[in-house]
Design a protein around this motif. Structure first.
Motif, PDB file in Angstrom:
ATOM      1  N   GLY A   1       0.818  -1.206   0.000  1.00 50.24           N
ATOM      2  CA  GLY A   1       0.000   0.000   0.000  1.00 50.24           C
ATOM      3  C   GLY A   1       0.851   1.255   0.000  1.00 50.24           C
ATOM      4  N   ARG A   2       1.922   1.236   0.780  1.00 57.17           N
ATOM      5  CA  ARG A   2       2.837   2.389   0.794  1.00 57.17           C
ATOM      6  C   ARG A   2       3.525   2.561  -0.558  1.00 57.17           C
ATOM      7  NH1 ARG A   2       5.234   1.525   6.846  1.00 57.17           N
ATOM      8  NH2 ARG A   2       3.539   2.611   7.904  1.00 57.17           N
ATOM      9  N   LYS A   3       3.896   1.451  -1.182  1.00 59.73           N
ATOM     10  CA  LYS A   3       4.523   1.538  -2.503  1.00 59.73           C
ATOM     11  C   LYS A   3       3.541   2.115  -3.534  1.00 59.73           C
ATOM     12  CE  LYS A   3       8.097  -1.884  -2.169  1.00 59.73           C
ATOM     13  NZ  LYS A   3       8.947  -2.731  -2.964  1.00 59.73           N
ATOM     14  N   ILE A   4       2.284   1.699  -3.451  1.00 61.92           N
ATOM     15  CA  ILE A   4       1.266   2.223  -4.371  1.00 61.92           C
ATOM     16  C   ILE A   4       1.065   3.712  -4.136  1.00 61.92           C
ATOM     17  CG2 ILE A   4      -1.212   2.164  -4.893  1.00 61.92           C
ATOM     18  CD1 ILE A   4      -1.038  -0.896  -4.406  1.00 61.92           C
ATOM     19  N   ASP A   5       1.010   4.136  -2.871  1.00 66.72           N
ATOM     20  CA  ASP A   5       0.846   5.555  -2.558  1.00 66.72           C
ATOM     21  C   ASP A   5       2.011   6.375  -3.093  1.00 66.72           C
ATOM     22  OD1 ASP A   5      -1.537   4.977  -1.320  1.00 66.72           O
ATOM     23  OD2 ASP A   5      -0.725   5.129   0.732  1.00 66.72           O
TER      24      ASP A   5
ATOM     25  N   ARG B   1       1.644   6.636  -6.896  1.00 66.11           N
ATOM     26  CA  ARG B   1       0.585   7.597  -7.249  1.00 66.11           C
ATOM     27  C   ARG B   1       1.070   9.028  -7.097  1.00 66.11           C
ATOM     28  NH1 ARG B   1      -4.756   5.049  -4.349  1.00 66.11           N
ATOM     29  NH2 ARG B   1      -5.109   3.433  -5.899  1.00 66.11           N
ATOM     30  N   ALA B   2       1.798   9.298  -6.015  1.00 62.96           N
ATOM     31  CA  ALA B   2       2.326  10.646  -5.807  1.00 62.96           C
ATOM     32  C   ALA B   2       3.333  11.007  -6.891  1.00 62.96           C
ATOM     33  CB  ALA B   2       2.970  10.739  -4.427  1.00 62.96           C
ATOM     34  N   ARG B   3       4.155  10.039  -7.275  1.00 66.09           N
ATOM     35  CA  ARG B   3       5.143  10.283  -8.326  1.00 66.09           C
ATOM     36  C   ARG B   3       4.453  10.568  -9.662  1.00 66.09           C
ATOM     37  NH1 ARG B   3       7.968   6.105  -7.131  1.00 66.09           N
ATOM     38  NH2 ARG B   3       7.105   4.723  -8.711  1.00 66.09           N
ATOM     39  N   PHE B   4       3.420   9.787 -10.000  1.00 68.45           N
ATOM     40  CA  PHE B   4       2.686  10.004 -11.247  1.00 68.45           C
ATOM     41  C   PHE B   4       1.942  11.329 -11.234  1.00 68.45           C
ATOM     42  CE2 PHE B   4       2.491   5.162 -11.583  1.00 68.45           C
ATOM     43  CZ  PHE B   4       3.628   5.114 -12.386  1.00 68.45           C
ATOM     44  N   ALA B   5       1.407  11.718 -10.087  1.00 77.24           N
ATOM     45  CA  ALA B   5       0.703  13.009  -9.985  1.00 77.24           C
ATOM     46  C   ALA B   5       1.690  14.158 -10.179  1.00 77.24           C
ATOM     47  CB  ALA B   5       0.005  13.108  -8.632  1.00 77.24           C
ATOM     48  N   ALA B   6       2.889  14.031  -9.625  1.00 77.40           N
ATOM     49  CA  ALA B   6       3.907  15.066  -9.799  1.00 77.40           C
ATOM     50  C   ALA B   6       4.340  15.158 -11.253  1.00 77.40           C
ATOM     51  CB  ALA B   6       5.116  14.769  -8.894  1.00 77.40           C
ATOM     52  N   GLN B   7       4.499  14.019 -11.908  1.00 79.42           N
ATOM     53  CA  GLN B   7       4.872  14.019 -13.330  1.00 79.42           C
ATOM     54  C   GLN B   7       3.759  14.627 -14.169  1.00 79.42           C
ATOM     55  OE1 GLN B   7       5.786   9.944 -14.199  1.00 79.42           O
ATOM     56  NE2 GLN B   7       7.849  10.067 -13.320  1.00 79.42           N
ATOM     57  N   ALA B   8       2.519  14.352 -13.850  1.00 78.80           N
ATOM     58  CA  ALA B   8       1.399  14.909 -14.605  1.00 78.80           C
ATOM     59  C   ALA B   8       1.313  16.417 -14.403  1.00 78.80           C
ATOM     60  CB  ALA B   8       0.092  14.256 -14.175  1.00 78.80           C
TER      61      ALA B   8
END
Length: 116
Positions: free
Chosen positions: A96-100, A103-110
């Motif tokens: 779950g921590r890895k998924i979070d 997600r944060a990394r993808f949101a920052a890239q977006a």
């Protein structure tokens, strides 16, 4: 992390309830005692669904796992079930921590892509 941990905790809710039904058959145990203990554990598992990502939530989850394994002294099958749910709890927290993080990394890239 919340989704994975909540799924594990809801599964535990049902297992605790079924363990209570098995424990009721023990003539040495009072029905009211069995359902008081099971009720508290079941309520804790539901409350932890909302607390999993808050400070102390994961530690309370581990305390519930220890209690679930310890219930094997009353219902022996709970040693196995408790160990299985402890493994699921570890996996839920770990992945779950890895998924979070992903997600944060993808949101920052977006967000970077939108500003560029």
């Amino acid at each position: 992390m919340r989704t994975l941990c909540s799924s594990t905790l809801i599964g535990e809710f049902f297992v605790i309830g079924f363990a209570g039904l098995v424990a009721m058959k023990d003539p040495d145990l009072e029905t009211s005692t069995v359902w008081t203990v099971c009720g508290i554990a079941m309520a804790l598992s539901v409350l932890l669904c909302g607390m999993a990502t808050r400070p102390g939530g994961v530690q309370l989850g581990w305390a519930l796992q220890v209690a679930l394994i310890s219930s094997g002294f009353i219902v022996p099958m709970m040693f196995f079930m408790g160990a299985m749910f402890a493994a699921l709890w570890w996996a839920s927290v770990h992945f779950g921590r890895k998924i979070d993080e992903a997600r944060a990394r993808f949101a920052a890239q977006a967000a970077e892509g939108e500003t560029a």
